[in-house]
Design an enzyme around this catalytic site. Structure first.
Site, PDB file in Angstrom:
ATOM      1  N   ARG A 177       6.073   1.414   9.041  1.00 16.16           N
ATOM      2  CA  ARG A 177       5.875   2.671   8.313  1.00 16.16           C
ATOM      3  C   ARG A 177       7.006   3.611   8.718  1.00 16.16           C
ATOM      4  O   ARG A 177       6.883   4.377   9.667  1.00 16.16           O
ATOM      5  CB  ARG A 177       4.498   3.256   8.618  1.00 16.16           C
ATOM      6  CG  ARG A 177       3.374   2.332   8.174  1.00 16.16           C
ATOM      7  CD  ARG A 177       2.000   2.893   8.477  1.00 16.16           C
ATOM      8  NE  ARG A 177       0.960   1.947   8.101  1.00 16.16           N
ATOM      9  CZ  ARG A 177      -0.344   2.107   8.339  1.00 16.16           C
ATOM     10  NH1 ARG A 177      -0.752   3.211   8.971  1.00 16.16           N
ATOM     11  NH2 ARG A 177      -1.214   1.204   7.961  1.00 16.16           N
ATOM     12  N   ASP A 226       0.822  -1.206   0.000  1.00 17.62           N
ATOM     13  CA  ASP A 226       0.000   0.000   0.000  1.00 17.62           C
ATOM     14  C   ASP A 226       0.859   1.261   0.000  1.00 17.62           C
ATOM     15  O   ASP A 226       1.890   1.325   0.671  1.00 17.62           O
ATOM     16  CB  ASP A 226      -0.918   0.023   1.224  1.00 17.62           C
ATOM     17  CG  ASP A 226      -2.016  -1.026   1.124  1.00 17.62           C
ATOM     18  OD1 ASP A 226      -2.403  -1.352  -0.005  1.00 17.62           O
ATOM     19  OD2 ASP A 226      -2.471  -1.516   2.163  1.00 17.62           O
ATOM     20  N   SER A 255      -9.338   3.723  10.195  1.00 13.99           N
ATOM     21  CA  SER A 255      -9.682   4.226   8.875  1.00 13.99           C
ATOM     22  C   SER A 255     -10.331   3.075   8.124  1.00 13.99           C
ATOM     23  O   SER A 255      -9.825   1.948   8.158  1.00 13.99           O
ATOM     24  CB  SER A 255      -8.424   4.703   8.149  1.00 13.99           C
ATOM     25  OG  SER A 255      -8.723   5.076   6.830  1.00 13.99           O
ATOM     26  N   GLU A 310      -7.014   9.132  16.561  1.00 13.29           N
ATOM     27  CA  GLU A 310      -7.597   8.310  15.501  1.00 13.29           C
ATOM     28  C   GLU A 310      -7.482   6.834  15.860  1.00 13.29           C
ATOM     29  O   GLU A 310      -6.405   6.346  16.194  1.00 13.29           O
ATOM     30  CB  GLU A 310      -6.902   8.577  14.163  1.00 13.29           C
ATOM     31  CG  GLU A 310      -7.522   7.812  13.005  1.00 13.29           C
ATOM     32  CD  GLU A 310      -6.818   8.043  11.684  1.00 13.29           C
ATOM     33  OE1 GLU A 310      -6.828   7.119  10.845  1.00 13.29           O
ATOM     34  OE2 GLU A 310      -6.237   9.136  11.496  1.00 13.29           O
ATOM     35  N   GLN A 341      -2.351  -3.737  13.585  1.00  9.36           N
ATOM     36  CA  GLN A 341      -3.742  -3.438  13.268  1.00  9.36           C
ATOM     37  C   GLN A 341      -4.571  -4.706  13.183  1.00  9.36           C
ATOM     38  O   GLN A 341      -4.077  -5.758  12.778  1.00  9.36           O
ATOM     39  CB  GLN A 341      -3.857  -2.713  11.911  1.00  9.36           C
ATOM     40  CG  GLN A 341      -3.412  -1.290  11.906  1.00  9.36           C
ATOM     41  CD  GLN A 341      -3.701  -0.599  10.585  1.00  9.36           C
ATOM     42  OE1 GLN A 341      -3.496   0.599  10.477  1.00  9.36           O
ATOM     43  NE2 GLN A 341      -4.164  -1.312   9.574  1.00  9.36           N
ATOM     44  N   ASP A 383     -12.886   8.153   8.722  1.00 11.09           N
ATOM     45  CA  ASP A 383     -11.992   7.907   9.859  1.00 11.09           C
ATOM     46  C   ASP A 383     -12.787   7.970  11.159  1.00 11.09           C
ATOM     47  O   ASP A 383     -13.645   8.848  11.333  1.00 11.09           O
ATOM     48  CB  ASP A 383     -10.886   8.960   9.911  1.00 11.09           C
ATOM     49  CG  ASP A 383      -9.852   8.785   8.810  1.00 11.09           C
ATOM     50  OD1 ASP A 383      -9.837   7.719   8.167  1.00 11.09           O
ATOM     51  OD2 ASP A 383      -9.057   9.723   8.576  1.00 11.09           O
TER      52      ASP A 383
END
Length: 387
Positions: free
Chosen positions: A144, A86, A303, A300, A159, A287
Site C-alpha cells: 500500500r 481493492d 477490519s 487498529e 494480513q 473495525d
C-alpha cells in the site's frame, strides 16, 4: 468531453494530494509525540522472532478451528484488468502498484500488486467449492504505497485475510457480532499462550488485553463525543473500554460524514439495522481496535464485515457515483448472484504482534523500508527497527 473529464480528474487528484500532504504533516507530528522515551524491548531480537512465529502458528490454528477455515494460497499480483484488486477507500486516494509484464513482446499484460485480497476471496470461495459454514484463510501480503509510514503503518502489509461462506439469513448484525467474538477469543488465547511461554511478557508490567470486547455503533460513538474528530473519539472510548469493535463504517452519520471512508464494493455499510439504543442505523461491518499501552493511543487490529449482496452493492455504488463499475466482471457477478454470500476480514499480522509482543513500533516485527529521518528518530529513542 474526454479532455474536460481528464482535467476534472487531474484537478481532483491534485486536491487529494494536497489534502494528503497536509494530513501527513500533522501525522508526522503526532507520531513523534507518541513514540516512547526510555524504551527497552521486553524481548530481544532473537526471542522476538521465535515468539513471532509461535504466535502466527497459534493464530492460524485458532482461526481455522473457530471459524471452520481451510488455508489456501493467495495472489500477490493480479491482472490489472480483472477488477479483483481493492480500492481500499472510495475517494481514489490509494492506488495500487502497477507494472507491465512484456512476456514475449506480443502477449504482454499489465499487472498490479494487491492492496488486499477482499474481492478475490469471494471468487476463491466459489473456486474451491466452499459451502455455507466453511471458509478460507490466507497469509496475504500486499503493498500500500500511499500509506503514511508511522509506528503502526507500513507500506508492506501482512494480513490473515479470511472469508466465510454464509446463508442469506445470516446477513445480520447478530451474526457479525458472534463472528467477531470468536476472533477475539483467538486473540486472547494467543496472548495467554505467549505470556506463558515467554514469562518476560507477563512480568513486564504491561497489562493484558481485556477479556471482554465492547461493541458500539459509530453513530452512538459520535453521540458520546460529538465535539471530537474520529481518531480522538476512538481514543476516548478505548480509555473506557480498551478493546472495542466499532460497527457501521462507511455510511454518513448524523454529522453528515462517515466514521471513516470504506470502499463501495465489498463491506456492506448500507443495510439498515438497529443500535444498542434501538435507534435506526446502517452497516454490517466494523473495525476492531485496542488501546496500545506502549504508545498510549488507539491501535487498529482488524477490519471486517458482511459483504455486499447485489442490492447493497448497487446502493453503495450509487451513493459513491460509481454505478459504471457494474460493467466490471466482479461487480456483475455480485449483482447477478454468481458469487457466494460471505463475511470476511483482514487481521493485521504485524499490527497484532506489535501489541502482543509489547513493541513500540511495527518495524520491530516486520522488515520493510522507512525514511532515513524516521530511522534516525527510532535510533535516538532506542527502538530497534528490523532491516
Amino acid at each position: 468531453r474526454n479532455r474536460t473529464r481528464r482535467k476534472r480528474n487531474s484537478a481532483s487528484q491534485a486536491q487529494r494530494t494536497r489534502r494528503t500532504m497536509e494530513t501527513n504533516g500533522k501525522r508526522q507530528e503526532e507520531m513523534s509525540s507518541i513514540l516512547p522515551t526510555g524504551y527497552v524491548p521486553v524481548l530481544d531480537a532473537k526471542q522476538t522472532q521465535k515468539a513471532l512465529f509461535d504466535a502466527k502458528r497459534r493464530v492460524e490454528e485458532g482461526l481455522c478451528q473457530q471459524l471452520n477455515l481451510v488455508q489456501v494460497q493467495v495472489p500477490l499480483i493480479v491482472d490489472a484488468d480483472s477488477s479483483w484488486n481493492d480500492e481500499l477507500d472510495r475517494d481514489g486516494s490509494r492506488t495500487p502498484v502497477r507494472f507491465r509484464i512484456p512476456n514475449d513482446g506480443k502477449h504482454g499484460m499489465d499487472a498490479e500488486i494487491v492492496q488486499a485480497a477482499t474481492k478475490w476471496k469471494r471468487m476463491a470461495l466459489r473456486q474451491y467449492h466452499i459451502e455455507p459454514g466453511e471458509g478460507i484463510l490466507t497469509d496475504m501480503r500486499a503493498i500500500r504505497k500511499d500509506y503514511f509510514l508511522d509506528a503502526n503503518h507500513s507500506c508492506y502489509v501482512d494480513q490473515w485475510d479470511w472469508e466465510l461462506t454464509i446463508e442469506s439469513e445470516q446477513r445480520t448484525l447478530d451474526f457479525l457480532v458472534s463472528t467477531v467474538m470468536k476472533i477475539w477469543g483467538v486473540v486472547k488465547d494467543t496472548e495467554s499462550f505467549l505470556r506463558n511461554k515467554y514469562p518476560l511478557l507477563d512480568s513486564s508490567g504491561t497489562p493484558p488485553l481485556p477479556q471482554e470486547l465492547y461493541f458500539i455503533h459509530a453513530e452512538d460513538l459520535l453521540e458520546l463525543y460529538p465535539d471530537l474528530p474520529r481518531k480522538q473519539r476512538e481514543n476516548a472510548i478505548l480509555q473506557e473500554h480498551p478493546a472495542t469493535f466499532i460497527i457501521g463504517i462507511g455510511w454518513p452519520l448524523n454529522d453528515g460524514s462517515p466514521h471513516e471512508l470504506r470502499a463501495s464494493d465489498y463491506d456492506d455499510w448500507s443495510t439498515p439495522t438497529l443500535s444498542k439504543q434501538e435507534r435506526p442505523v446502517h452497516g454490517l461491518n466494523g473495525d476492531l481496535l485496542v488501546w496500545n499501552p506502549v504508545l498510549q493511543t488507539r491501535h487498529e487490529l482488524s477490519s471486517m464485515g458482511i459483504r455486499v449482496d447485489g442490492e447493497a452493492l448497487e446502493l453503495q455504488l450509487e451513493k459513491c457515483n460509481q454505478l459504471d463499475w457494474l460493467s466490471k466482471a466482479y461487480h456483475r457477478q455480485v449483482k447477478d448472484g454468481k458469487l457466494p454470500l460471505s463475511i470476511g476480514g483482514g487481521i493485521g499480522q504485524s499490527r497484532l504482534l506489535q501489541v502482543l509482543l509489547q513493541k513500540a513500533h511495527i518495524g520491530e516485527v516486520s522488515v520493510t523500508v522507512w525514511p532515513e529521518h524516521h530511522k534516525e528518530e527510532c535510533r535516538r529513542l532506542g527502538i530497534p527497527l528490523l532491516e
